[in-house]
Design a protein around this motif. Structure first.
Motif, PDB file in Angstrom:
ATOM      1  N   SER A   4       0.630  -1.069  -0.057  1.00 28.32           N
ATOM      2  CA  SER A   4       0.051  -0.046   0.008  1.00 28.32           C
ATOM      3  C   SER A   4       0.777   1.275   0.105  1.00 28.32           C
ATOM      4  CB  SER A   4      -0.956   0.013   1.215  1.00 28.32           C
ATOM      5  OG  SER A   4      -0.659  -0.848   2.192  1.00 28.32           O
ATOM      6  N   GLU A  29       1.622   2.045  -3.602  1.00 35.64           N
ATOM      7  CA  GLU A  29       0.445   2.453  -4.340  1.00 35.64           C
ATOM      8  C   GLU A  29       0.236   3.928  -4.102  1.00 35.64           C
ATOM      9  OE1 GLU A  29      -3.261   0.382  -4.455  1.00 35.64           O
ATOM     10  OE2 GLU A  29      -2.534  -1.553  -4.993  1.00 35.64           O
ATOM     11  N   THR A  75      -1.008  -5.535  -7.603  1.00 32.61           N
ATOM     12  CA  THR A  75      -0.865  -4.081  -8.015  1.00 32.61           C
ATOM     13  C   THR A  75       0.004  -3.920  -9.052  1.00 32.61           C
ATOM     14  OG1 THR A  75      -0.709  -3.635  -5.395  1.00 32.61           O
ATOM     15  CG2 THR A  75       0.359  -2.018  -6.905  1.00 32.61           C
TER      16      THR A  75
END
Lengths: 256, 314
Positions: free
Chosen positions: A170, A173, A201
């Motif tokens: 994360s 991202e 991802t």
């Protein structure tokens, strides 16, 4: 071509909470090793523990190699107790290196926990090939972070004690949304759930992605057939992590 | 000069140490790490008619002094073997034994007959004892009549050495040894792996995908020795001892209880040159004790059969 050697321990130190850096003397393996390759180590002469243990080659020096490990069981506990002058039976370098020469501009290194292990050597080769590098590291806490010999580090911790509060994927991202990383290629290493998330991802963001896998392996050289990973390529259902990996294009494998 | 060789149906093995099927690939995987020409023989990874993917992971689990495996006979298939693997094996100066695994009598015969037409195969080892597949494997190897039928059927198809690899997962291995000798086998390999399992207490699940697997390594050596000894009481054909051999001392134990030769298996995963080292060690032992021919050691253990519990069931 791998070698089997009895290598003297040059140093064995704790570098972060529960994480050790073991330096073994081996000019030959140091010269042959490429980023992403591993060695298979026998931690005892006896039969407890019975099998070798695979470790990423973390870094190499002129006549030695660095390995990073944490204590997970009997074998790694014995390795942690090895002192300067002790020896270990090493087989390597093994496996297929990362594709560090491919056509890309920016290398995005993503390591979860001990998944940082192969990155120092990878960083050296990427720099040699004039690639830009951004490194994302994830760890449980700030005390579990190893960040030596790396470039442009973005840290994520599970408890928020350092950097991004959350998983390393994360954090990548979130960074991706606000920074330009031209001509990117991801190099990932870490626990399987993290690699699965990273692979998703990468596919979502259309970034080329290579992953370094772990496998339950005995021999490390293709004899035992113990380390299959499901493959999407060709007619075969499985590829072997030890000789066809440990590095794979994320589109070529199915992580379960 | 110690005589190390032995002969099986006219095929001479330069020494008494072979590498076991499934632990040495097709020989070329480790040619840089070990001089395979110094081995007494190579038993190939089991070959089936079609390629087999093998079992899903997890396939191996380390256990005390051993390991469990459930590979499930993953192999390239006999045609690919002939095309891609056999050319290398033809260049190796040692005996090449093709190990065959199949799920029907027909398939055993088809694979063997196709191999019969090729140059470079010196003999066959028939795997009727894989514990990790649902069809074939143990369902044959634990059925004495079926084991005998397969042996007799393959015997009719070849004049080359025919070795039957037996499972220890039966009540009396001696019955199977006797049966395959009657059916015309030239030798028996004793033993294949022992059925075992391991449990992940955190996930409350078996560690292996197939629940049970085959145990190998030093953990099974005492079982293997007892099985070789038992078989040796009832057959006159050579026995090839297998089970946890790591050193020459281990191999010599097998010879003394009645094995003509041995196979090194799981040890290859730790050190692919184990077989070569075992052969060297056996030579040194022979020199030390003034043994001119290693064959003199076969079955040379002195034991008081009166006290042998085993005798009561033979």
């Amino acid at each position: 071509m791998p070698l089997q050697q009895v290598a003297p321990v040059l140093s064995n130190i704790q570098i972060a909470e529960g994480i050790f850096l073991l330096t073994l003397e081996s000019k030959e393996i140091a010269q042959l090793a490429r980023p992403g390759q591993f060695v298979n180590i026998r931690s005892t002469d006896g039969s407890l523990p019975f099998l070798r243990r695979p470790f990423s080659i973390s870094h190499v020096h002129e006549d030695s190699i660095d390995l990073m490990f944490n204590i997970v069981g009997q074998g790694t506990r014995m390795m942690a107790s090895r002192r300067v002058g002790d020896t270990l039976d090493v087989l390597g370098p093994l496996g297929k290196p990362f594709g560090y020469e491919a056509h890309f501009e920016t290398a995005i290194l993503v390591g979860g926990g001990l998944g940082v292990a192969p990155f120092p050597l990878l960083t050296r080769y990427l720099k040699k090939h004039s690639k830009k590098i951004t490194t994302f590291l994830g760890a449980r806490t700030s005390r579990h972070i190893v960040s030596t010999n790396l470039e442009n580090i973005q840290i994520a911790t599970d408890d928020g004690s350092s950097g991004f509060h959350g998983t390393v994927v994360s954090s990548l991202e979130s960074y991706w949304g606000s920074h330009a990383l031209p001509g990117p290629k991801i190099f990932g290493c870490g626990p399987t759930p993290m690699l699965r998330a990273l692979s998703e991802t990468a596919q979502k963001l259309h970034i080329a992605c290579e992953l370094s896998l772990e496998g339950d392996m005995a021999c490390g050289v293709g004899l035992c057939q113990g380390c299959p990973v499901e493959t999407t390529k060709g007619e075969r259902k499985y590829a072997l992590v030890c000789i066809e990996g440990p590095t794979f294009n994320c589109n070529d494998i199915i992580l379960r | 000069m110690v005589k190390e060789s032995f002969t099986l149906r006219g095929v001479e093995f330069k020494n008494r140490v072979l590498v076991a099927s499934g632990t040495f690939g097709y020989g070329n995987e480790v040619k840089e790490l070990v001089d395979v020409n110094l081995l007494g023989g190579i038993c190939t990874k089991s070959l089936s008619w079609k390629p087999r993917d093998g079992n899903p992971p997890r396939r191996i689990v380390e256990t005390p002094s051993g390991m469990l495996n459930s590979i499930g006979l993953a192999n390239v298939g006999v045609e690919y073997f002939i095309r891609e693997k056999l050319p290398y094996l033809r260049t190796v100066e040692t005996v090449i034994i093709a190990n065959i695994a199949a799920s029907s009598l027909q398939e055993y015969g088809d694979v063997l007959s196709l191999l019969e037409k090729q140059e470079g195969i010196d003999g066959y080892e028939i795997n009727v004892s894989c514990p990790n597949v649902k069809e074939g494997g143990l369902s044959f190897g634990t059925d004495c009549a079926k084991t005998k039928e397969i042996t007799a059927s393959l015997r009719r198809r070849t004049e080359k050495p025919l070795i039957i690899k037996l499972t220890p997962n039966v009540t009396h291995i001696s019955e199977f040894a006797r049966a395959v000798q009657e059916a015309g086998a030239d030798a028996i390999s004793v033993i294949n792996t022992v059925v075992g399992m391991a449990v992940d207490i955190h996930k409350k699940k078996p560690k292996l995908s197939t629940v049970t697997g085959g145990l190998s390594g030093p953990a099974i050596k005492p079982i293997a020795l007892a099985k070789v000894y038992e078989a040796a009481q009832v057959v006159s054909i050579p026995i090839i001892g297998i089970g946890g051999i790591m050193t020459a001392e281990d191999a010599l134990e097998f010879l003394l209880v009645g094995a003509t030769a041995v196979q090194v298996g799981t040890a290859n995963f730790i050190d692919p040159s184990t077989g070569v080292k075992v052969a060297e060690g056996m030579r040194s032992y022979a020199e030390r004790y003034g043994v001119s021919d290693l064959g003199q050691l076969v079955g040379a253990m002195e034991s008081n059969k009166e006290f042998s519990v085993l005798q009561s069931w033979l």
